[in-house]
Design a protein around this motif. Structure first.
Motif, mmCIF file in Angstrom:
data_model
loop_
_atom_site.group_PDB
_atom_site.id
_atom_site.type_symbol
_atom_site.label_atom_id
_atom_site.label_comp_id
_atom_site.label_asym_id
_atom_site.label_seq_id
_atom_site.Cartn_x
_atom_site.Cartn_y
_atom_site.Cartn_z
ATOM 1 N N ALA A 177 0.829 -1.214 0.000
ATOM 2 C CA ALA A 177 0.000 0.000 0.000
ATOM 3 C C ALA A 177 0.857 1.255 0.000
ATOM 4 N N HIS A 178 1.939 1.255 0.781
ATOM 5 C CA HIS A 178 2.820 2.429 0.828
ATOM 6 C C HIS A 178 3.436 2.701 -0.535
ATOM 7 N N ARG A 179 3.903 1.634 -1.193
ATOM 8 C CA ARG A 179 4.539 1.796 -2.508
ATOM 9 C C ARG A 179 3.532 2.303 -3.538
ATOM 10 N N LEU A 180 2.324 1.771 -3.478
ATOM 11 C CA LEU A 180 1.275 2.213 -4.391
ATOM 12 C C LEU A 180 0.966 3.691 -4.192
ATOM 13 N N GLU A 181 0.745 4.078 -2.952
ATOM 14 C CA GLU A 181 0.391 5.472 -2.671
ATOM 15 C C GLU A 181 1.539 6.417 -3.020
ATOM 16 N N TYR A 182 2.761 5.992 -2.757
ATOM 17 C CA TYR A 182 3.917 6.833 -3.095
ATOM 18 C C TYR A 182 4.032 6.967 -4.608
ATOM 19 N N ALA A 193 9.367 8.734 -13.674
ATOM 20 C CA ALA A 193 10.435 7.728 -13.544
ATOM 21 C C ALA A 193 10.515 7.216 -12.114
ATOM 22 N N GLU A 194 10.436 8.129 -11.156
ATOM 23 C CA GLU A 194 10.482 7.726 -9.750
ATOM 24 C C GLU A 194 9.215 6.968 -9.371
ATOM 25 N N ALA A 195 8.102 7.360 -9.944
ATOM 26 C CA ALA A 195 6.836 6.667 -9.678
ATOM 27 C C ALA A 195 6.918 5.225 -10.149
ATOM 28 N N ARG A 196 7.512 5.028 -11.305
ATOM 29 C CA ARG A 196 7.623 3.685 -11.872
ATOM 30 C C ARG A 196 8.401 2.762 -10.930
ATOM 31 N N GLN A 198 8.578 2.853 -7.666
ATOM 32 C CA GLN A 198 7.735 2.479 -6.532
ATOM 33 C C GLN A 198 6.641 1.492 -6.945
ATOM 34 N N LEU A 199 6.038 1.709 -8.092
ATOM 35 C CA LEU A 199 4.956 0.832 -8.545
ATOM 36 C C LEU A 199 5.491 -0.553 -8.912
ATOM 37 N N GLU A 200 6.664 -0.599 -9.508
ATOM 38 C CA GLU A 200 7.271 -1.898 -9.815
ATOM 39 C C GLU A 200 7.619 -2.644 -8.537
ATOM 40 N N LYS A 201 8.062 -1.905 -7.537
ATOM 41 C CA LYS A 201 8.356 -2.534 -6.243
ATOM 42 C C LYS A 201 7.084 -3.089 -5.625
ATOM 43 N N ALA A 202 5.983 -2.384 -5.768
ATOM 44 C CA ALA A 202 4.702 -2.853 -5.231
ATOM 45 C C ALA A 202 4.326 -4.206 -5.835
ATOM 46 N N LEU A 203 4.664 -4.402 -7.109
ATOM 47 C CA LEU A 203 4.337 -5.658 -7.778
ATOM 48 C C LEU A 203 5.307 -6.773 -7.419
ATOM 49 N N GLU A 204 6.519 -6.414 -7.001
ATOM 50 C CA GLU A 204 7.522 -7.416 -6.634
ATOM 51 C C GLU A 204 7.289 -7.990 -5.242
ATOM 52 N N LEU A 205 6.675 -7.210 -4.364
ATOM 53 C CA LEU A 205 6.494 -7.630 -2.976
ATOM 54 C C LEU A 205 5.436 -8.731 -2.878
ATOM 55 N N PRO A 206 5.594 -9.649 -1.921
ATOM 56 C CA PRO A 206 4.602 -10.721 -1.763
ATOM 57 C C PRO A 206 3.265 -10.186 -1.248
#
Length: 227
Positions: A177-182, A193-196, A198-206
């Protein structure tokens, strides 16, 4: 004695003693809300408020239904605070519910809610300085009001957005949720670019909960829009 034990086991299996927090994780928000109300106490009412807000955010299908359930969350959170004025979760859930209700109520009511959201989030951080969820919510509060051009009325500042997000993520780096909101905030700040990242990290997390899976879907859609 044996009959009593069997009866108690059947009650448990039937979900009579269902854990509201587990039901929330599973996405059973209506059931969690009812179980949490039955649980009572500040913790129970705060969990009821969380379940109601999650139902509004993830499952309600109309604005009317969303407003109804955020209203239930607001009511439950106020009860939690009434029962324990030093319980930070009560203030956080009240801030979450009122922040969403501001979208559905008139302009004057919304202006009053803006102050309440700020004050409740500050109270959370006063009681629990490492409350990462409150930091994320406060970052969004600053962004919303500053971009609406009324930040000066409430002490909101664009300059506080990134530091609050960075602090929250340093405390809880595995929160989807934090990564998505950020990521969403960075899009609004014209930093694709910075948003990408965070969003990619959101998809990598379990994804451990129903909310996690829903938030990953949102992150995936935002990434597609950035391409």
């Amino acid at each position: 004695m044996r009959k009593l034990l069997v009866f108690l086991l059947l009650l448990t299996a039937a979900g009579v003693w269902a854990n509201p927090a587990e039901l929330i994780d599973e996405g059973e928000y209506r059931a969690a809300y009812q179980e949490a109300l039955a649980m009572g106490g500040a913790e129970g009412y705060a969990l009821a408020a969380q379940a109601a807000s999650y139902y509004a955010g993830f499952k309600a299908t109309t604005d009317r239904e969303k407003e109804e359930w955020y209203g239930k969350a607001e009511e439950a959170a106020k009860k939690a605070i009434e029962l324990d004025p030093d319980y930070p979760d009560g203030y956080f859930e009240l801030a979450r519910a009122q922040g969403r209700l501001a979208q559905y109520r008139g302009i004057l009511a919304s202006l009053g809610l803006a102050s309440s959201v700020r004050d409740n989030l500050n109270k959370v951080l006063e009681l629990k300085p490492d409350a990462d969820e409150a930091m994320v919510a406060l970052a969004i509060w600053n962004l919303e009001l500053a971009q609406k051009g009324v930040g000066w009325m409430y002490g909101a500042s664009i300059g506080r957005v990134v530091p609050l997000f960075e602090k929250a993520i340093s405390l809880n780096p595995t929160s989807i949720a934090h990564r998505l909101e950020y990521g969403n905030a960075l899009i609004r700040l014209k930093k694709p670019a910075e948003a990408r990242v965070q969003l990619e990290k959101a998809l990598e997390l379990p994804a451990k909960t129903y909310a996690d899976r829903m938030n990953q879907e949102k992150a995936r859609k935002l990434l597609e829009e950035l391409r």
